[in-house]
Every structure is written in structure tokens, then in C-alpha cells.
Motif scaffolding. Structure first.
Motif, PDB file in Angstrom:
ATOM      1  N   GLY A 279      -6.985 -55.637  23.190  1.00 46.22           N
ATOM      2  CA  GLY A 279      -6.237 -54.751  24.081  1.00 46.22           C
ATOM      3  C   GLY A 279      -5.952 -53.370  23.524  1.00 46.22           C
ATOM      4  O   GLY A 279      -5.256 -52.573  24.164  1.00 46.22           O
ATOM      5  N   TYR A 280      -6.459 -53.069  22.346  1.00 49.16           N
ATOM      6  CA  TYR A 280      -6.298 -51.699  21.839  1.00 49.16           C
ATOM      7  C   TYR A 280      -7.143 -50.745  22.688  1.00 49.16           C
ATOM      8  O   TYR A 280      -8.179 -51.145  23.228  1.00 49.16           O
ATOM      9  CB  TYR A 280      -6.740 -51.605  20.375  1.00 49.16           C
ATOM     10  CG  TYR A 280      -5.823 -52.330  19.413  1.00 49.16           C
ATOM     11  CD1 TYR A 280      -4.729 -51.679  18.842  1.00 49.16           C
ATOM     12  CD2 TYR A 280      -6.043 -53.664  19.084  1.00 49.16           C
ATOM     13  CE1 TYR A 280      -3.883 -52.356  17.964  1.00 49.16           C
ATOM     14  CE2 TYR A 280      -5.200 -54.349  18.212  1.00 49.16           C
ATOM     15  CZ  TYR A 280      -4.130 -53.683  17.651  1.00 49.16           C
ATOM     16  OH  TYR A 280      -3.292 -54.345  16.796  1.00 49.16           O
ATOM     17  N   GLY A 281      -6.713 -49.496  22.764  1.00 49.71           N
ATOM     18  CA  GLY A 281      -7.373 -48.540  23.646  1.00 49.71           C
ATOM     19  C   GLY A 281      -8.278 -47.560  22.909  1.00 49.71           C
ATOM     20  O   GLY A 281      -8.587 -47.733  21.720  1.00 49.71           O
ATOM     21  N   ASP A 282      -8.702 -46.533  23.619  1.00 52.08           N
ATOM     22  CA  ASP A 282      -9.625 -45.536  23.063  1.00 52.08           C
ATOM     23  C   ASP A 282      -8.993 -44.731  21.931  1.00 52.08           C
ATOM     24  O   ASP A 282      -9.689 -44.298  21.011  1.00 52.08           O
ATOM     25  CB  ASP A 282     -10.079 -44.559  24.155  1.00 52.08           C
ATOM     26  CG  ASP A 282     -10.971 -45.243  25.182  1.00 52.08           C
ATOM     27  OD1 ASP A 282     -11.407 -46.377  24.931  1.00 52.08           O
ATOM     28  OD2 ASP A 282     -11.221 -44.634  26.235  1.00 52.08           O
ATOM     29  N   ASN A 283      -7.680 -44.488  22.015  1.00 54.03           N
ATOM     30  CA  ASN A 283      -7.027 -43.745  20.930  1.00 54.03           C
ATOM     31  C   ASN A 283      -7.196 -44.500  19.614  1.00 54.03           C
ATOM     32  O   ASN A 283      -7.539 -43.919  18.584  1.00 54.03           O
ATOM     33  CB  ASN A 283      -5.532 -43.568  21.224  1.00 54.03           C
ATOM     34  CG  ASN A 283      -5.265 -42.639  22.392  1.00 54.03           C
ATOM     35  OD1 ASN A 283      -6.183 -41.985  22.896  1.00 54.03           O
ATOM     36  ND2 ASN A 283      -4.018 -42.568  22.833  1.00 54.03           N
ATOM     37  N   PHE A 284      -6.960 -45.792  19.656  1.00 50.62           N
ATOM     38  CA  PHE A 284      -7.084 -46.590  18.441  1.00 50.62           C
ATOM     39  C   PHE A 284      -8.544 -46.708  18.006  1.00 50.62           C
ATOM     40  O   PHE A 284      -8.845 -46.664  16.808  1.00 50.62           O
ATOM     41  CB  PHE A 284      -6.486 -47.985  18.652  1.00 50.62           C
ATOM     42  CG  PHE A 284      -6.589 -48.845  17.420  1.00 50.62           C
ATOM     43  CD1 PHE A 284      -5.807 -48.584  16.310  1.00 50.62           C
ATOM     44  CD2 PHE A 284      -7.501 -49.891  17.350  1.00 50.62           C
ATOM     45  CE1 PHE A 284      -5.920 -49.353  15.156  1.00 50.62           C
ATOM     46  CE2 PHE A 284      -7.628 -50.656  16.209  1.00 50.62           C
ATOM     47  CZ  PHE A 284      -6.833 -50.390  15.106  1.00 50.62           C
TER      48      PHE A 284
ATOM     49  N   ALA B  80     -10.835 -44.540  18.208  1.00 48.37           N
ATOM     50  CA  ALA B  80     -11.213 -43.315  17.501  1.00 48.37           C
ATOM     51  C   ALA B  80     -10.700 -43.341  16.063  1.00 48.37           C
ATOM     52  O   ALA B  80     -11.385 -42.900  15.130  1.00 48.37           O
ATOM     53  CB  ALA B  80     -10.669 -42.088  18.240  1.00 48.37           C
TER      54      ALA B  80
ATOM     55  N   GLU C 179      -2.913 -43.279  27.498  1.00 45.53           N
ATOM     56  CA  GLU C 179      -2.699 -44.488  26.692  1.00 45.53           C
ATOM     57  C   GLU C 179      -1.308 -44.529  26.091  1.00 45.53           C
ATOM     58  O   GLU C 179      -0.775 -45.604  25.818  1.00 45.53           O
ATOM     59  CB  GLU C 179      -3.778 -44.593  25.606  1.00 45.53           C
ATOM     60  CG  GLU C 179      -5.151 -44.871  26.211  1.00 45.53           C
ATOM     61  CD  GLU C 179      -6.154 -45.407  25.205  1.00 45.53           C
ATOM     62  OE1 GLU C 179      -5.878 -45.363  23.986  1.00 45.53           O
ATOM     63  OE2 GLU C 179      -7.218 -45.873  25.641  1.00 45.53           O
TER      64      GLU C 179
ATOM     65  N   LYS D 277      -0.180 -47.994  24.371  1.00 45.31           N
ATOM     66  CA  LYS D 277      -1.274 -48.471  23.512  1.00 45.31           C
ATOM     67  C   LYS D 277      -1.150 -47.746  22.172  1.00 45.31           C
ATOM     68  O   LYS D 277      -0.906 -46.534  22.136  1.00 45.31           O
ATOM     69  CB  LYS D 277      -2.626 -48.135  24.141  1.00 45.31           C
ATOM     70  CG  LYS D 277      -2.828 -48.852  25.470  1.00 45.31           C
ATOM     71  CD  LYS D 277      -4.162 -49.573  25.488  1.00 45.31           C
ATOM     72  CE  LYS D 277      -4.299 -50.372  26.772  1.00 45.31           C
ATOM     73  NZ  LYS D 277      -5.312 -51.406  26.671  1.00 45.31           N
ATOM     74  N   LEU D 278      -1.337 -48.498  21.105  1.00 49.67           N
ATOM     75  CA  LEU D 278      -1.159 -47.932  19.769  1.00 49.67           C
ATOM     76  C   LEU D 278      -1.986 -46.657  19.568  1.00 49.67           C
ATOM     77  O   LEU D 278      -3.199 -46.671  19.756  1.00 49.67           O
ATOM     78  CB  LEU D 278      -1.553 -48.964  18.709  1.00 49.67           C
ATOM     79  CG  LEU D 278      -1.406 -48.498  17.257  1.00 49.67           C
ATOM     80  CD1 LEU D 278       0.060 -48.262  16.908  1.00 49.67           C
ATOM     81  CD2 LEU D 278      -2.016 -49.506  16.295  1.00 49.67           C
TER      82      LEU D 278
ATOM     83  N   VAL E  72     -12.446 -39.168  20.360  1.00 50.61           N
ATOM     84  CA  VAL E  72     -11.699 -39.601  21.546  1.00 50.61           C
ATOM     85  C   VAL E  72     -11.990 -38.661  22.718  1.00 50.61           C
ATOM     86  O   VAL E  72     -11.974 -39.081  23.876  1.00 50.61           O
ATOM     87  CB  VAL E  72     -10.187 -39.730  21.244  1.00 50.61           C
ATOM     88  CG1 VAL E  72      -9.442 -38.445  21.441  1.00 50.61           C
ATOM     89  CG2 VAL E  72      -9.573 -40.834  22.099  1.00 50.61           C
TER      90      VAL E  72
END
Lengths: 331, 331
Positions: free
Chosen positions: A208-213, A215, B145, B150-151, B250
């Protein structure tokens, strides 16, 4: 520079098929070995591989197809191996004709499970091939885009760069740009390690981590890859060249990557076994994780991402908890 | 370290809204200026921004909302600017209360079109703010995010790292990891340049290049960014840290990036004007391209990607031909 090698490709999968397509722009005939009699016969009759890159049409007069690996090895003096590392040992054991005078390029992006060696080392140590006859073909390159003739850059690494230059002539075309490198160890490890980072990227996505993570994870991965490779083989290299960073990006950001898909399933809660069964194959990164972890136990680079993937895949640790710990180590 | 600043955010867009959300985990009250009376009133009545990140609910008792920039600037001693660079000059000209004793963090990822300066330089040169009172907030961080908790990792850069440490305390939470840097010039240029590379990535996509080429383009972009920034401000930095490479990734790999979308339209054949009209906004990277190109005319780093984007956007050159030329320069 005289380039008149007899060339053959070993393997019938998508990457092997893509390489035969690249060669078909310049080389005639092309030796092509694959195990499957069914696929060979299909290609002979219908001019395409029914299972992989089936849109690519071949001129069968240009192909020297065979299911006999010895016939093809004997024919060629430059062999390109493009089979999954899990089957390499078995295929090599079929070979009874001499190998030592061949030029061998590996297009395999994995570690030989039985010996824990990268493919170049395996050929050197197990088959006595001198290092100046061993090379690596690496990306960033999805086979599917080669089939569509989308512009792609490949890197050919060999200590003897004249051999890489020759192979470059055979592979270059309007849609293939070739770069030559003398970093055979570094490019091969990069191609192997990127699959581990793709598994990590998949796990993060599955959790469930997103695109920010993602990167952050990928920018930590390339730094970790740099430290790892530096310990294995120290030389001047720019880790942001396409063969290292580019290859990591094309795999880590691809939803088609089998390694990323495997990681994604683990992140979503599949066990390792059920993910493998579901995928009906073993992702190269699975073996790579174990070998890379072991190699680095001796070398001591800081590799929190590889360590995390290792603990999840081989020590049955909880992906969620492991990634929570990992997030504190990234920056 | 004593951290008891009065904090305010200037701007009502998605990134400003995301920053207010981050602050709301730790800071009470938060000053928040935006131009739109409609949006302020909506937030007061309905506890969310109707236009950006509308899923984020605010505790309105915690917000000191105002449409009077002077009221908010006077209130706060640490100001976070998060408005498009195209509107910065106009907003700053409204300010009649003193600015020189304020700590100013820029969350603007662009170049001030009227002066061609990055935002930190603009505050320093035009408003006499000392450099140790100027900072930068940078990603990799999609606002969307943050809204979903989101982290995400953000980097705060300031010559006076104590100020960055304080802001870090205000912004950190279970979903925000903060990293502090003293490379204010490098992180700000990275945030500006990545938008140009995102335009290039969009153009390549619009022209029909695939993922293999994108990986080559991005790995060339980070090397180009490194050379560019080194000429502007030489210091020891790892360009593969999240604030540089992560931020590029990102944006460059996001289909939601407005800069990438802008480039994509140009690649598909839109004129610059019609792409802007269609998007109903100007992508930050459009201004950044002109300034970066000019700055580098003096500095002389090798920047084929920036040069290509410049020629397409400002010299009306054909994207297809320009990219064909560019592909020969990449590796």
C-alpha cells in the motif's frame, strides 16, 4: 576490426527472441537453439514464435534453428545465452563439443542457483572460459518494445572491447543503440540486483505504499547498488549510466516486470510458495536475493533493502513489519 | 533547540493544502493565506478545500485563515510560500509589512518568470532576506498522497540547519519523514530542473517512444542535472539522494505531473499555446526551461535535454526532429 563471427542464440524465451530479431537486421545466418521442438517447428512453418513476441515475423531462410544444442554450439563462435538462470546448468551439461574457444555473451540477468555465481563467473570458473572471451548484454530493454521496434539502448560489456564492438555491429539498427563498456562484473551485478529492487518495489506497492515512497525506495536502491558493486569490483563507473540506473528504472517502474509482480503478491499477503505457484515460474530476483545477501555478508556493504527482501523471502518474516523497519533506514 | 515559531502557509493550491495538513499534526494555530474568498469561506463552513485535496478535513479552530496577506505575514515569523511562481511577484507586491526578519521557506518548485531567479535567490536579492533565513521544502512528494497519509519523505534545506530542524519538527508525523540538508541552492535547482525533464519525458511519450527510452532519458537527465547544478553551486552532494533523484523520479514517472502532461501534448503535435489553453494553466517547467537554458548559456554544462526542450518550446522547432537528434547524444 574484422567482424565475421558465426553467431548463435541459446534460448527460446522473449529476450532470446528479441535478440534474434535484433540480429536479423544484420546477420545471416543466425544460429538459434531452443529446447522446444514444438516451437521450432512452429517457427519454421509460421515464421514466428508462438509463445513469445508472436508479432515478430522472421525470415526462416535466415535462421539456422535446432533443438540440438551441440549442433548450434559447434556451428557458432560467438554464443549468446538467453535462458533463465535456473535452466542454465542443465543446458550446459548437454554440451559435449568444446566450449573453451567460444566467445560467450550472457543475456541472462540472474545468478546460477546451483553455484551462486553470476553467469560470467560461472562460465569462467566452471567452464574455463577466459574472461576476455566473456561478455554481458544488458538493458534497459523490455523485449516487448524491441518487438515493436521502439528505440532501445543496450550495453555490451567485455574486457576485450573489440569483441563487444563486433557484437555491437551485429545488434545495432535504426531502433537499437549500442554502448560498449569494460565493466563486465558491474553491469552483470547491476542486472542481477535490479531484480531484487524490483521485488522490493513490488512488495511496497502490495503493502500500500505510494509513488512518493517508491521514488525514495528507488533512489535508495541505486545508492545501495553502487555500494554493493563497489565492494565486489572496485573501478571507476558512473552508476547513473543507463546500464545501471536505466536498467533499474525500466524494471522497477514496470508493471510488467515479473520480479515486481512477484514482490507485489508477497506484499499483498501471498506466501512465497503460493506466489510462485500462481505465477507458474520463479522470478530471477528470488535466487538473486539469496546469493546477493550471502555475498554481501562477507563484503559488508550497507544493504538494508536486500536484507529486508531476504528476511521476507527466506526467513518468513512479516513484510509489513520488515518494511516499517526499512522506512526508518531510508532517506 | 527552541522551536516556537508562529507558522503560516501562503497559497491555496494542492501543495499548500498538503503542507497545512502536515502542519496540522503538530502546530496550532496555523496561519493560512489564500487569495480566494470563496475557498476560504468554504473551508470555514465545510472544513475542507473544495478545489484541492477535498478529502482532507481540517479542524477549523486550528486554522487562522485570511485573504489578507499582510495580516498573515505580520502574524507569522516562519512563512511557507506555496503558490505558483508565476503569481509570486504579484502576491509579494501586496505585502506592506516588514519581511526582512521573517524565516522564509519556499515550497515553490519554479523560477520567478520576471526575474529568472529561483525563489530563494529572489527573496534574497529583491527582498534583502539573509540566506540563513531562507529555506526550501522539496519532495519527492505528490500532494495527493499526503492527503491519503501515504508515507512520504520531504527534504528541508537551509544554511541554518537549526531552522530546518525546527520546521522538521512541525512537519514530521507518522506519514511524513523529514530529512535536513544544507544544500539550499542545489535542492531548489533540482526541484526546478526536474520539471523540465518531466516535460521531456512527456514529449518522448507523446512522440511514441517507449519505456526503454524513458529509462535512458531519465538516467541521462540525472547526470545532466548533476552537471548543471555543479556549475551553479559546487559542493559535495549525492545527486542520488531523494531530494534530487527521488524528486525527478516521482515527477518524471507520474502520469499526473502537469509538466509531463504539457510535454505529452507538445509531443503529440499541439502548439505550445494550444497546449497551455487546453490545460488552462502554465506548467512550471515552461518558465524553468527558459531560465535554465539562459543560465547554462553562461555556465556551459552539457545539457542536451534542456537545450532540446528549449528549442521546441521557444524556437518553434519540430519535436520529432529534435528528439531524433537528441537520441544520438544520449547514452
Amino acid at each position: 576490426m574484422k567482424c565475421d563471427h558465426k553467431i548463435a542464440v541459446i534460448g527460446g524465451g522473449s529476450w532470446a527472441t528479441a535478440i534474434v530479431k535484433m540480429l536479423s537486421e544484420n546477420v545471416d545466418p543466425i544460429g538459434w537453439y531452443m529446447r522446444s521442438v514444438y516451437i521450432t517447428e512452429h517457427i519454421k512453418r509460421n515464421r514466428h514464435n508462438p509463445t513469445y513476441l508472436s508479432s515478430v515475423e522472421f525470415d526462416t531462410d535466415q535462421l539456422k534453428l535446432s533443438n540440438d544444442i551441440n549442433e548450434i554450439v559447434e556451428y557458432a563462435d560467438l554464443l549468446i545465452f538467453a535462458i533463465p538462470s535456473a535452466f542454465l546448468k542443465e543446458e550446459l551439461e548437454k554440451i559435449t563439443v568444446p566450449l573453451t574457444n567460444k566467445i560467450i555473451f550472457s543475456a541472462i540477468k540472474g545468478i546460477v542457483p546451483e553455484t551462486g555465481l553470476i553467469v560470467g563467473e560461472h562460465f569462467h570458473k566452471v567452464y574455463d572460459i577466459p574472461y576476455d572471451q566473456i561478455g554481458v548484454i544488458t538493458g534497459p530493454c523490455h523485449a516487448e518494445e524491441v518487438a515493436m521496434e521502439k528505440l532501445s539502448y543496450i550495453t555490451l560489456a567485455c574486457q576485450d572491447t573489440e569483441k563487444a564492438d563486433c557484437l555491437g555491429k551485429y545488434l545495432s539498427s535504426r531502433y537499437i543503440n549500442v554502448k560498449v563498456s569494460d565493466d563486465i562484473v558491474g553491469t552483470e551485478y547491476a542486472a542481477v540486483l535490479k531484480n531484487i529492487y524490483a521485488i522490493a518495489a513490488g512488495m511496497a506497492h502490495g503493502l500500500g505504499y505510494g509513488d512518493n515512497f517508491q521514488a525514495v525506495l528507488i533512489s535508495n536502491s541505486i545508492r545501495e547498488m553502487k555500494s554493493f558493486i563497489k565492494k565486489v569490483h572496485k573501478m571507476k563507473r558512473n552508476i547513473n549510466n543507463s546500464a545501471y540506473l536505466g536498467d533499474l528504472l525500466v524494471t522497477g517502474y514496470s508493471i510488467f516486470s515479473r520480479n515486481r509482480m512477484f514482490g507485489n503478491m508477497i506484499g499483498k499477503g501471498y506466501t512465497v510458495k503460493s506466489a510462485m505457484l500462481e505465477m507458474n515460474m520463479v522470478a530471477e530476483g528470488y535466487y538473486a536475493t539469496k546469493s546477493a545477501y550471502k555475498i554481501n555478508q562477507e563484503n559488508g556493504a550497507s544493504t538494508p533493502i536486500i536484507d529486508t527482501v531476504y528476511r521476507i523471502l527466506y526467513e518468513n518474516k512479516d513484510p509489513k513489519k520488515e518494511f516499517q523497519q526499512l522506512t526508518d533506514l531510508l532517506n
